[in-house]
Design a protein around this motif. Sequence first.
Motif, PDB file in Angstrom:
ATOM      1  N   ALA A  23      30.500 -44.374  20.119  1.00  0.00           N
ATOM      2  CA  ALA A  23      29.847 -44.951  21.291  1.00  0.00           C
ATOM      3  C   ALA A  23      29.347 -43.848  22.216  1.00  0.00           C
ATOM      4  CB  ALA A  23      30.811 -45.852  22.041  1.00  0.00           C
ATOM      5  N   VAL A  24      28.127 -44.012  22.687  1.00  0.00           N
ATOM      6  CA  VAL A  24      27.526 -43.070  23.626  1.00  0.00           C
ATOM      7  C   VAL A  24      27.124 -43.869  24.854  1.00  0.00           C
ATOM      8  CG1 VAL A  24      25.644 -41.441  24.020  1.00  0.00           C
ATOM      9  CG2 VAL A  24      26.645 -41.643  21.742  1.00  0.00           C
ATOM     10  N   HIS A  25      27.658 -43.515  26.014  1.00  0.00           N
ATOM     11  CA  HIS A  25      27.348 -44.188  27.276  1.00  0.00           C
ATOM     12  C   HIS A  25      26.255 -43.405  27.986  1.00  0.00           C
ATOM     13  CE1 HIS A  25      30.967 -46.811  27.237  1.00  0.00           C
ATOM     14  NE2 HIS A  25      31.390 -45.855  26.426  1.00  0.00           N
ATOM     15  N   VAL A  26      25.131 -44.075  28.263  1.00  0.00           N
ATOM     16  CA  VAL A  26      24.003 -43.427  28.934  1.00  0.00           C
ATOM     17  C   VAL A  26      23.486 -44.307  30.058  1.00  0.00           C
ATOM     18  CG1 VAL A  26      23.273 -42.114  26.898  1.00  0.00           C
ATOM     19  CG2 VAL A  26      22.308 -44.379  27.304  1.00  0.00           C
ATOM     20  N   THR A  27      22.715 -43.694  30.946  1.00  0.00           N
ATOM     21  CA  THR A  27      22.064 -44.414  32.032  1.00  0.00           C
ATOM     22  C   THR A  27      20.558 -44.271  31.870  1.00  0.00           C
ATOM     23  OG1 THR A  27      23.921 -43.946  33.497  1.00  0.00           O
ATOM     24  CG2 THR A  27      21.863 -44.636  34.540  1.00  0.00           C
ATOM     25  N   VAL A  28      19.877 -45.405  31.935  1.00  0.00           N
ATOM     26  CA  VAL A  28      18.415 -45.432  31.820  1.00  0.00           C
ATOM     27  C   VAL A  28      17.858 -45.792  33.192  1.00  0.00           C
ATOM     28  CG1 VAL A  28      16.457 -46.414  30.582  1.00  0.00           C
ATOM     29  CG2 VAL A  28      18.697 -46.299  29.459  1.00  0.00           C
ATOM     30  N   PHE A  29      17.125 -44.861  33.801  1.00  0.00           N
ATOM     31  CA  PHE A  29      16.562 -45.113  35.122  1.00  0.00           C
ATOM     32  C   PHE A  29      15.163 -45.717  35.017  1.00  0.00           C
ATOM     33  CE2 PHE A  29      19.840 -42.011  36.445  1.00  0.00           C
ATOM     34  CZ  PHE A  29      20.461 -42.786  37.401  1.00  0.00           C
ATOM     35  N   ASN A  30      14.638 -46.112  36.140  1.00  0.00           N
ATOM     36  CA  ASN A  30      13.411 -46.886  36.274  1.00  0.00           C
ATOM     37  C   ASN A  30      12.244 -46.358  35.441  1.00  0.00           C
ATOM     38  OD1 ASN A  30      12.192 -49.145  37.789  1.00  0.00           O
ATOM     39  ND2 ASN A  30      10.825 -47.530  38.523  1.00  0.00           N
ATOM     40  N   ASP A  31      11.964 -45.070  35.480  1.00  0.00           N
ATOM     41  CA  ASP A  31      10.790 -44.530  34.791  1.00  0.00           C
ATOM     42  C   ASP A  31      10.849 -44.771  33.287  1.00  0.00           C
ATOM     43  OD1 ASP A  31      12.937 -42.750  34.751  1.00  0.00           O
ATOM     44  OD2 ASP A  31      11.654 -40.991  34.589  1.00  0.00           O
ATOM     45  N   SER A  64      22.935 -34.447  27.584  1.00  0.00           N
ATOM     46  CA  SER A  64      24.335 -34.652  27.193  1.00  0.00           C
ATOM     47  C   SER A  64      25.306 -34.303  28.317  1.00  0.00           C
ATOM     48  CB  SER A  64      24.669 -33.843  25.945  1.00  0.00           C
ATOM     49  OG  SER A  64      24.467 -32.467  26.174  1.00  0.00           O
ATOM     50  N   ASP A  65      24.866 -33.546  29.313  1.00  0.00           N
ATOM     51  CA  ASP A  65      25.737 -33.218  30.453  1.00  0.00           C
ATOM     52  C   ASP A  65      25.798 -34.364  31.457  1.00  0.00           C
ATOM     53  OD1 ASP A  65      26.351 -30.674  29.467  1.00  0.00           O
ATOM     54  OD2 ASP A  65      24.595 -29.785  30.446  1.00  0.00           O
ATOM     55  N   THR A  66      24.654 -34.999  31.720  1.00  0.00           N
ATOM     56  CA  THR A  66      24.595 -36.050  32.732  1.00  0.00           C
ATOM     57  C   THR A  66      24.554 -37.460  32.132  1.00  0.00           C
ATOM     58  OG1 THR A  66      22.173 -36.000  32.789  1.00  0.00           O
ATOM     59  CG2 THR A  66      23.347 -34.541  34.331  1.00  0.00           C
ATOM     60  N   SER A  67      24.296 -37.557  30.836  1.00  0.00           N
ATOM     61  CA  SER A  67      24.156 -38.840  30.126  1.00  0.00           C
ATOM     62  C   SER A  67      23.013 -39.685  30.665  1.00  0.00           C
ATOM     63  CB  SER A  67      25.466 -39.636  30.171  1.00  0.00           C
ATOM     64  OG  SER A  67      26.469 -38.934  29.484  1.00  0.00           O
ATOM     65  N   ILE A  68      21.986 -39.025  31.153  1.00  0.00           N
ATOM     66  CA  ILE A  68      20.787 -39.715  31.652  1.00  0.00           C
ATOM     67  C   ILE A  68      19.706 -39.646  30.565  1.00  0.00           C
ATOM     68  CG2 ILE A  68      18.914 -39.653  33.352  1.00  0.00           C
ATOM     69  CD1 ILE A  68      20.988 -38.618  35.363  1.00  0.00           C
ATOM     70  N   VAL A  69      19.117 -40.791  30.266  1.00  0.00           N
ATOM     71  CA  VAL A  69      18.047 -40.856  29.268  1.00  0.00           C
ATOM     72  C   VAL A  69      16.787 -40.249  29.877  1.00  0.00           C
ATOM     73  CG1 VAL A  69      16.607 -42.365  27.857  1.00  0.00           C
ATOM     74  CG2 VAL A  69      19.050 -42.875  28.143  1.00  0.00           C
ATOM     75  N   LEU A  70      16.227 -39.277  29.174  1.00  0.00           N
ATOM     76  CA  LEU A  70      15.044 -38.580  29.662  1.00  0.00           C
ATOM     77  C   LEU A  70      13.751 -39.207  29.123  1.00  0.00           C
ATOM     78  CD1 LEU A  70      16.394 -34.963  29.080  1.00  0.00           C
ATOM     79  CD2 LEU A  70      16.404 -36.279  31.204  1.00  0.00           C
ATOM     80  N   SER A  71      13.820 -39.735  27.908  1.00  0.00           N
ATOM     81  CA  SER A  71      12.652 -40.405  27.334  1.00  0.00           C
ATOM     82  C   SER A  71      13.119 -41.395  26.275  1.00  0.00           C
ATOM     83  CB  SER A  71      11.674 -39.403  26.734  1.00  0.00           C
ATOM     84  OG  SER A  71      12.250 -38.773  25.596  1.00  0.00           O
ATOM     85  N   ALA A  72      12.284 -42.376  26.030  1.00  0.00           N
ATOM     86  CA  ALA A  72      12.550 -43.383  25.014  1.00  0.00           C
ATOM     87  C   ALA A  72      11.225 -43.772  24.361  1.00  0.00           C
ATOM     88  CB  ALA A  72      13.237 -44.595  25.601  1.00  0.00           C
ATOM     89  N   VAL A  73      11.267 -43.927  23.050  1.00  0.00           N
ATOM     90  CA  VAL A  73      10.072 -44.298  22.298  1.00  0.00           C
ATOM     91  C   VAL A  73      10.458 -45.410  21.339  1.00  0.00           C
ATOM     92  CG1 VAL A  73       8.317 -43.498  20.685  1.00  0.00           C
ATOM     93  CG2 VAL A  73       9.191 -41.941  22.424  1.00  0.00           C
ATOM     94  N   THR A  74       9.651 -46.452  21.317  1.00  0.00           N
ATOM     95  CA  THR A  74       9.870 -47.516  20.343  1.00  0.00           C
ATOM     96  C   THR A  74       8.870 -47.343  19.207  1.00  0.00           C
ATOM     97  OG1 THR A  74       8.380 -48.992  21.529  1.00  0.00           O
ATOM     98  CG2 THR A  74      10.708 -49.183  22.038  1.00  0.00           C
TER      99      THR A  74
END
Length: 76
Positions: A23-31, A64-74
Amino acid sequence: MRNVDCPVCCYASVVLEATDYKAVHVTVFNDVLEKLVPNCKDRSDAEVAEMLLLAENISITYDSDTSIVLSAVTSK
């Protein structure tokens, strides 16, 4: 300040299953969230959750330090 003057932002706290089945816990912000769920600010929490749960073939890049998603592609 009135509510109308306040900017609206969305974020999602997501648990992903990595390729090694951990399991990987991440945060996806508005952008980034806007790319996965268009008009997420105008949708209910349930609608955003459903769209994320039903999404397939998403590749993400995250810090991997902050667990913030920087980009996502479908991919289709």
